[in-house]
Design a protein around this motif. Structure first.
Motif, PDB file in Angstrom:
ATOM      1  N   UNK A   4       0.796  -1.216   0.000  1.00 16.13           N
ATOM      2  CA  UNK A   4       0.000   0.000   0.000  1.00 16.13           C
ATOM      3  C   UNK A   4       0.832   1.271   0.000  1.00 16.13           C
ATOM      4  N   UNK A   5       2.122   1.162  -0.320  1.00 17.15           N
ATOM      5  CA  UNK A   5       2.951   2.362  -0.302  1.00 17.15           C
ATOM      6  C   UNK A   5       2.567   3.278  -1.456  1.00 17.15           C
ATOM      7  N   UNK A   6       2.674   4.556  -1.206  1.00 18.15           N
ATOM      8  CA  UNK A   6       2.440   5.555  -2.241  1.00 18.15           C
ATOM      9  C   UNK A   6       3.613   6.526  -2.178  1.00 18.15           C
ATOM     10  N   UNK A   7       4.541   6.327  -3.109  1.00 15.04           N
ATOM     11  CA  UNK A   7       5.759   7.124  -3.124  1.00 15.04           C
ATOM     12  C   UNK A   7       5.555   8.360  -3.992  1.00 15.04           C
ATOM     13  N   UNK A  29       3.806   8.258   1.446  1.00 17.28           N
ATOM     14  CA  UNK A  29       2.677   8.919   2.105  1.00 17.28           C
ATOM     15  C   UNK A  29       1.939   8.005   3.081  1.00 17.28           C
ATOM     16  N   UNK A  30       2.082   6.697   2.903  1.00 19.82           N
ATOM     17  CA  UNK A  30       1.335   5.761   3.743  1.00 19.82           C
ATOM     18  C   UNK A  30       2.119   5.231   4.932  1.00 19.82           C
ATOM     19  N   UNK A  31       3.341   5.704   5.122  1.00 18.27           N
ATOM     20  CA  UNK A  31       4.135   5.250   6.259  1.00 18.27           C
ATOM     21  C   UNK A  31       4.163   6.380   7.295  1.00 18.27           C
ATOM     22  N   UNK A  32       3.640   6.100   8.462  1.00 20.13           N
ATOM     23  CA  UNK A  32       3.483   7.136   9.481  1.00 20.13           C
ATOM     24  C   UNK A  32       4.564   7.081  10.559  1.00 20.13           C
ATOM     25  N   UNK A 101      -9.172  24.220   2.181  1.00 21.06           N
ATOM     26  CA  UNK A 101      -8.751  24.166   3.570  1.00 21.06           C
ATOM     27  C   UNK A 101      -7.541  23.244   3.667  1.00 21.06           C
ATOM     28  N   UNK A 102      -6.384  23.847   3.825  1.00 22.99           N
ATOM     29  CA  UNK A 102      -5.136  23.093   3.829  1.00 22.99           C
ATOM     30  C   UNK A 102      -5.122  22.055   4.946  1.00 22.99           C
ATOM     31  N   UNK A 103      -5.653  22.404   6.109  1.00 24.82           N
ATOM     32  CA  UNK A 103      -5.636  21.452   7.223  1.00 24.82           C
ATOM     33  C   UNK A 103      -6.452  20.216   6.897  1.00 24.82           C
ATOM     34  N   UNK A 104      -7.642  20.391   6.275  1.00 29.62           N
ATOM     35  CA  UNK A 104      -8.440  19.237   5.893  1.00 29.62           C
ATOM     36  C   UNK A 104      -7.713  18.386   4.867  1.00 29.62           C
ATOM     37  N   UNK A 105      -7.037  19.045   3.938  1.00 25.54           N
ATOM     38  CA  UNK A 105      -6.306  18.324   2.908  1.00 25.54           C
ATOM     39  C   UNK A 105      -5.168  17.529   3.517  1.00 25.54           C
ATOM     40  N   UNK A 106      -4.444  18.121   4.472  1.00 26.24           N
ATOM     41  CA  UNK A 106      -3.324  17.409   5.076  1.00 26.24           C
ATOM     42  C   UNK A 106      -3.794  16.227   5.912  1.00 26.24           C
ATOM     43  N   UNK A 107      -5.036  16.260   6.409  1.00 27.76           N
ATOM     44  CA  UNK A 107      -5.561  15.122   7.159  1.00 27.76           C
ATOM     45  C   UNK A 107      -5.618  13.880   6.274  1.00 27.76           C
ATOM     46  N   UNK A 108      -5.766  14.107   4.961  1.00 27.47           N
ATOM     47  CA  UNK A 108      -5.798  13.016   4.018  1.00 27.47           C
ATOM     48  C   UNK A 108      -4.539  12.165   4.145  1.00 27.47           C
ATOM     49  N   UNK A 113       5.066  10.860   7.652  1.00 26.81           N
ATOM     50  CA  UNK A 113       5.380  10.058   6.469  1.00 26.81           C
ATOM     51  C   UNK A 113       6.802   9.553   6.613  1.00 26.81           C
ATOM     52  N   UNK A 114       7.264   8.775   5.647  1.00 26.95           N
ATOM     53  CA  UNK A 114       8.659   8.369   5.683  1.00 26.95           C
ATOM     54  C   UNK A 114       9.291   8.686   4.339  1.00 26.95           C
ATOM     55  N   UNK A 115      10.599   8.725   4.350  1.00 23.01           N
ATOM     56  CA  UNK A 115      11.335   9.120   3.155  1.00 23.01           C
ATOM     57  C   UNK A 115      12.273   8.002   2.736  1.00 23.01           C
TER      58      UNK A 115
END
Length: 145
Positions: A4-7, A29-32, A101-108, A113-115
């Motif tokens: 499920x990674x999304x690079x 984006x999927x690694x927290x 709304x940037x905050x709502x978008x970032x909640x997505x 994340x990881x690099x």
């Protein structure tokens, strides 16, 4: 790596005071496990960057790109929904305010994340950090004006 990674590509090309930074890498984006602030802190620590303004500038540049990616993803998802429903379905989609709304978008994507830098690209894309002289900073600022 997990399924499920999304690079997404992240590119740093910024100058903070006398420090010039150029780098690029992939962000999952999927690694927290980590976040832009932690990445920036370790980046500065590993490269011996002592200017206290560099870390926050790096974190901001990463978050800005992640936000843009989130906005593009939301726009793409809306377009896909419109195309599936046909043109008449467009009236039923909620319209976002200008700028969104940037905050709502970032909640997505969450705050963390990881690099990852591909092993075969380590030599190609290693970070470039230059400490500029006063004359070089003056020359850059004169060009930007």
């Amino acid at each position: 790596m997990h399924t499920g990674e999304k690079m997404v590509p992240i590119k740093l090309d910024l100058r903070v005071n006398h420090t010039l930074i150029k780098d690029q890498f992939l962000w999952d984006l999927n690694n927290f496990e980590s976040d832009p602030e932690e990445f920036a802190r370790i980046f500065c620590e590993d490269l011996g960057i002592e200017d206290p303004e560099v870390g926050p500038a790096i974190a901001f540049a990463i978050r800005e790109q992640l936000c843009e990616i989130a906005i593009q993803s939301v726009a793409s998802a809306k377009e896909t929904r419109v195309n599936k429903k046909g043109r008449r379905g467009a009236e039923h989609l909620p319209l976002s305010k200008p700028g969104g709304n940037v905050l709502d978008t970032m909640k997505l994507f969450g705050n963390k994340s990881s690099v990852i830098r591909k092993r075969r690209e380590w030599d190609l894309y290693e970070p470039v950090v230059d400490i500029l002289s006063n004359e070089e900073v003056d020359a850059l600022e004169a060009r930007e004006a």
